[in-house]
Design an enzyme around this catalytic site. Structure first.
Site, PDB file in Angstrom:
ATOM      1  N   ASP A  82       0.831  -1.210   0.000  1.00 43.18           N
ATOM      2  CA  ASP A  82       0.000   0.000   0.000  1.00 43.18           C
ATOM      3  C   ASP A  82       0.862   1.255   0.000  1.00 43.18           C
ATOM      4  OD1 ASP A  82       0.867  -0.505   2.696  1.00 43.18           O
ATOM      5  OD2 ASP A  82      -0.626   0.934   3.407  1.00 43.18           O
TER       6      ASP A  82
ATOM      7  N   GLU B  66       0.292  -1.292   5.601  1.00 43.54           N
ATOM      8  CA  GLU B  66       1.323  -0.860   6.543  1.00 43.54           C
ATOM      9  C   GLU B  66       1.071   0.577   6.986  1.00 43.54           C
ATOM     10  OE1 GLU B  66       5.356   0.772   7.808  1.00 43.54           O
ATOM     11  OE2 GLU B  66       3.996   1.495   6.270  1.00 43.54           O
TER      12      GLU B  66
HETATM   13 ZN   LIG Z   1       6.854   2.303   4.063  1.00 43.63          ZN
END
Ligand SMILES: [Zn+2]
Length: 419
Positions: free
Chosen positions: A91, A186
């Site tokens: 992401d 993340e």
């Molecule tokens: Zn990163």
């Protein structure tokens, strides 16, 4: 390093392809337990799954939560070598616009300021990392200024894939088994919520999610959050004297009692801080959340105590008013656990040395998926990628620094195979 030169073209081709695929995550969805938080992360993950297959990596699986786990098998005779893992996230940050990224290539970068659209620019005069890229025949990659670039963490993914392609096309280089984990979300802080620990074989990982060439990270903040609930006493404002206790005034007094010289905007390096994050309320009830950050565990205890002391002080100033403090731990400094496994860093430094990259340690003023993995019992330092100014429209990446990352990754796989 000679091999890097041959790798720059496929590396840049991959990186360009990846940043052109939208994969921005959404914090609100992630906080509500949706994993992955956005549909477009599936699209990118499936693209990567296909690429594993086309590289000849059969042992690759995308699970129901969008974790992509793949294994590069050992070369003959090396099957008994220890497995270790490399991890990057699919992401990109939601802190800047992140869809329809149009990468721009500043070839043979000569040190001039880079002018982007919408009034954004990157000036080597105020960016010493960029200044250090000038005059080396480097290619600097930026967005067009309307979005972030997505080098965080597509530089890491492009580096890992290019390393795999190199090792697969050089079967004469002996190495042990390597696990690759590409994870979703993340940037929302939920990247390791559903990590498939039962399928992971490695006792150690490295995240490939850092910045400037040579930068290695083995420590991060200890992170806590305090939620304070202020309860006042409402009364008719015309006859409030001596009766009313205003929860909002209490909350404001609490925030202004926090030490201003210990805030994110006044600290750096190894200094910790308090940061009021959110506040809302009425005369009767108010709520304030505060982030606490410190590298040192004892200092963190002192910070938690300090919140209590300030709260008790405010209560004393507002008789009848009440303050409740709820503490929650967010993540822990991975340093202690990484120091208990010193071979992780020493192998990484050995690999960097062989790749001709000078390294240095830098504390992370935040947390990574690696700090979460470390807490779960898989020690995980962080490796540089050559990406810079993450989460912003002025994000940029250096092709030569990305090449150095690939060089380090190749050597790291070799070093682990020698053990
Ligand atoms: Zn990163």
């Amino acid at each position: 390093m000679e091999i890097q030169k041959d790798l720059l073209e496929p590396l840049l081709r991959r990186f360009t392809k990846y940043v052109s695929i939208d994969s921005q995550s959404n914090s609100q969805n992630a906080d509500n337990g949706i994993m992955p938080s956005t549909e477009n992360q599936w699209v990118f993950a499936r693209t990567l799954l296909e690429e594993f297959k086309s590289l000849g990596i059969i042992d690759a699986e995308l699970d129901g939560n969008c974790y992509l786990l793949a294994r590069l098998p050992a070369t003959p005779g090396k099957e008994e070598s220890l497995t270790f893992g490399l991890c990057s996230h699919i992401d990109t940050s939601g802190e800047a616009p992140g869809s329809a990224v149009k990468p721009q290539f500043h070839k043979n970068y000569d040190g001039r300021p880079i002018i982007l659209r919408d009034g954004f620019s990157i000036d080597p005069k105020s960016d010493s990392d960029l200044a250090s890229c000038a005059g080396r025949g480097d290619t600097i990659i930026t967005s067009d200024g309307t979005t972030l670039l997505g080098a965080d963490d597509k530089a890491g993914i492009a580096g890992i894939m290019t390393m795999l392609e190199y090792l697969i096309s050089h079967p004469e280089i002996p190495h042990g088994p390597v696990e690759i984990l590409f994870s979703p979300d993340e940037e929302t802080g939920h990247g390791m919520d559903k990590v498939p620990l039962d399928r992971i074989r490695s006792k150690a990982f490295y995240t490939v999610d850092g910045g400037q060439e040579g930068e290695l990270e083995i420590e991060c903040f200890n992170a806590w959050k305090c939620d304070l609930m202020f309860t006042g006493i409402a009364a008719h404002l015309g006859t409030a004297r001596g009766k009313m206790v205003n929860a909002l005034t209490m909350a404001a007094s609490f925030i202004s009692a926090l030490p201003q010289q210990e805030s994110p905007e006044t600290t750096d390096g190894y200094e910790g801080y308090f940061c009021p994050l959110e506040a809302e309320g009425t005369i009767e009830k108010a709520r304030v959340s505060v982030l606490l950050r410190d590298f040192d565990r004892a200092n963190m205890e002192a910070r938690l105590d300090r919140i209590d002391v300030i709260a008790r002080g405010i209560e004393a100033r507002f008789p009848g008013g009440k303050i409740k403090v709820a503490r929650s731990q967010q993540y822990l400094n991975m340093k202690e656990k990484l120091e208990a496994a010193p071979h992780l860093l020493s192998r990484l430094q050995e690999a960097a040395g062989r790749a001709g990259v000078e390294t240095y340690l830098k504390p992370i003023r935040g947390g990574t998926d690696g700090s979460r993995l470390t807490e779960m019992g898989i020690p995980t330092p962080n490796i540089f990628t050559g990406g810079h100014n993450f989460h912003s429209r002025t994000e940029w990446a250096s092709l030569l620094q990305m090449g150095s990352m690939v060089g380090v990754l190749i050597e790291l796989v070799k070093v682990w195979g020698e053990q």
